[in-house]
Design a protein around this motif. Structure first.
Motif, PDB file in Angstrom:
ATOM      1  N   GLU A 149       0.929  -1.252  -0.054  1.00  0.00           N
ATOM      2  CA  GLU A 149      -0.036  -0.033  -0.101  1.00  0.00           C
ATOM      3  C   GLU A 149       0.765   1.265  -0.002  1.00  0.00           C
ATOM      4  O   GLU A 149       1.906   1.281   0.777  1.00  0.00           O
ATOM      5  N   LEU A 150       0.401   2.105  -0.770  1.00  0.00           N
ATOM      6  CA  LEU A 150       1.376   3.651  -0.950  1.00  0.00           C
ATOM      7  C   LEU A 150       0.413   4.743  -0.016  1.00  0.00           C
ATOM      8  O   LEU A 150      -0.751   4.692  -0.514  1.00  0.00           O
ATOM      9  N   VAL A 151       1.034   5.368   0.556  1.00  0.00           N
ATOM     10  CA  VAL A 151       0.278   6.558   1.266  1.00  0.00           C
ATOM     11  C   VAL A 151       1.328   7.853   0.842  1.00  0.00           C
ATOM     12  O   VAL A 151       2.233   7.759   0.990  1.00  0.00           O
ATOM     13  N   VAL A 160      -2.325  13.128   2.507  1.00  0.00           N
ATOM     14  CA  VAL A 160      -2.773  12.862   3.960  1.00  0.00           C
ATOM     15  C   VAL A 160      -1.979  13.878   4.831  1.00  0.00           C
ATOM     16  O   VAL A 160      -0.680  13.760   4.924  1.00  0.00           O
ATOM     17  N   GLU A 161      -2.672  14.736   5.705  1.00  0.00           N
ATOM     18  CA  GLU A 161      -2.047  15.577   6.516  1.00  0.00           C
ATOM     19  C   GLU A 161      -1.603  15.015   7.565  1.00  0.00           C
ATOM     20  O   GLU A 161      -2.191  14.351   8.498  1.00  0.00           O
ATOM     21  N   VAL A 162      -0.415  15.207   7.745  1.00  0.00           N
ATOM     22  CA  VAL A 162       0.404  14.496   9.278  1.00  0.00           C
ATOM     23  C   VAL A 162       1.452  15.807   9.702  1.00  0.00           C
ATOM     24  O   VAL A 162       2.277  16.322   9.074  1.00  0.00           O
ATOM     25  N   CYS A 211      -2.175  10.301  20.043  1.00  0.00           N
ATOM     26  CA  CYS A 211      -1.761  11.617  19.933  1.00  0.00           C
ATOM     27  C   CYS A 211      -3.062  12.597  19.918  1.00  0.00           C
ATOM     28  O   CYS A 211      -4.186  12.352  19.535  1.00  0.00           O
ATOM     29  N   VAL A 212      -2.826  13.877  20.492  1.00  0.00           N
ATOM     30  CA  VAL A 212      -3.742  14.752  20.753  1.00  0.00           C
ATOM     31  C   VAL A 212      -4.277  15.418  19.354  1.00  0.00           C
ATOM     32  O   VAL A 212      -5.363  15.976  19.262  1.00  0.00           O
ATOM     33  N   GLN A 213      -3.183  15.385  18.253  1.00  0.00           N
ATOM     34  CA  GLN A 213      -3.673  16.240  17.324  1.00  0.00           C
ATOM     35  C   GLN A 213      -4.514  15.269  16.342  1.00  0.00           C
ATOM     36  O   GLN A 213      -4.403  14.094  16.344  1.00  0.00           O
ATOM     37  N   LYS A 214      -5.348  16.244  15.762  1.00  0.00           N
ATOM     38  CA  LYS A 214      -6.352  15.400  14.926  1.00  0.00           C
ATOM     39  C   LYS A 214      -6.115  15.676  13.227  1.00  0.00           C
ATOM     40  O   LYS A 214      -6.161  16.813  12.816  1.00  0.00           O
ATOM     41  N   GLU A 233      -5.161   7.793  11.465  1.00  0.00           N
ATOM     42  CA  GLU A 233      -5.878   6.678  10.392  1.00  0.00           C
ATOM     43  C   GLU A 233      -4.584   5.877   9.998  1.00  0.00           C
ATOM     44  O   GLU A 233      -4.831   4.586   9.542  1.00  0.00           O
ATOM     45  N   LEU A 234      -3.330   6.338  10.028  1.00  0.00           N
ATOM     46  CA  LEU A 234      -2.273   5.387   9.618  1.00  0.00           C
ATOM     47  C   LEU A 234      -1.562   4.547  10.512  1.00  0.00           C
ATOM     48  O   LEU A 234      -0.987   3.696  10.192  1.00  0.00           O
TER      49      LEU A 234
END
Length: 194
Positions: A36-38, A43-45, A60-63, A68-69
Motif C-alpha cells: 500500500e502506498l500512502v 494525507v496531512e500529518v 496523539c492529541v493532534q487530529k 488513520e495510519l
C-alpha cells in the motif's frame, strides 16, 4: 507474503520519487507481497508538538491523518520511506511522519543505550531521489535514517536506493533516463528473497 507500507514523503505527483516508489512497488507486488502506498501530499500529518500526552498507549492529541495510519503502520512488516532530497535530507513531510512515531512507543523497563521506550519491531527501507549525484549528496539523509529509524527506533534495515542524477531541479523528471527504475523494481522484487 509480506505487508509493505510505502510512505511517499512529498514530491511531484508524477515526479522522480513517485516513479521510483512505483517501480519498487511493482517489483514487490510481482514477488507476491501486499503493498500500500500512502502519499503525504494527500494525507496531512502534522509534526510532533512535544506535549508528551501520548506516552505509552495513549493516542496523539493532534487530529490529523496520522491516527488513520497507525493501524497500517502496526500491520506492516516493512515500512519504505520514500523522499526527494530537500536541503540535503528527507522532506519535512516525511520527518513529521517519523516524529509522530512517538505515540507508538511503549515503556521499556530496561532501555538499552539510553533509550526510554521501545517501538514495534519492523523492517525499513529508504528510497530517495535527487538531481545531484556527488559522493556526499545523501550523507545527511542516510545519517538521519540510520540513526533515527534503525538505531533509535530499532527497525531492521532492508537497504537503501539512493537515486542521484535524476535531472536538474528546474526541469521535468528524468529518472527514466537512468537505471534507477530498474534498480527499484529489482529491490522491491528481491527485498525478502532468501
Amino acid at each position: 507474503m509480506k505487508r509493505i507500507l510505502v510512505i511517499l514523503g512529498g514530491g511531484r505527483p508524477k515526479g522522480n520519487t513517485r516513479q521510483l516508489a512505483d517501480a519498487f512497488i511493482q517489483g514487490a507486488v510481482d514477488a507476491g507481497h501486499e503493498v500500500e502506498l500512502v502519499s503525504l501530499n494527500q494525507v496531512e500529518v502534522k509534526s510532533c508538538i512535544g506535549c508528551n500526552t501520548c506516552r505509552y498507549g495513549k493516542p496523539c492529541v493532534q487530529k490529523d491523518g496520522f491516527s488513520e495510519l497507525v493501524p497500517k503502520i502496526k500491520a506492516a512488516d516493512l515500512l519504505v520511506f520514500a523522499s526527494p532530497l530537500l536541503f540535503w535530507t528527507i522532506s519535512a513531510k516525511l520527518k513529521a511522519f517519523i516524529e509522530r512515531f512517538y505515540c507508538l512507543a511503549e515503556e521499556d523497563t530496561n532501555p538499552p543505550l539510553g533509550r526510554y521506550e521501545k517501538y514495534p519491531v519492523k523492517d525499513a527501507a529508504l528510497l530517495m531521489t535527487s538531481a545531484d549525484d556527488l559522493f556526499w549528496t545523501y550523507e545527511q539523509a542516510v545519517s538521519y535514517y540510520k540513526f533515527t529509524i534503525i538505531h533509535y527506533i530499532g527497525f531492521h534495515d532492508k537497504g537503501m536506493l539512493l537515486a542521484g542524477g535524476c535531472g536538474d531541479t528546474n526541469g521535468k523528471p528524468q529518472i527514466s533516463k537512468t537505471n534507477h527504475l530498474k534498480e527499484a523494481y529489482k529491490f522491491g522484487k528481491t527485498i525478502y528473497q532468501e
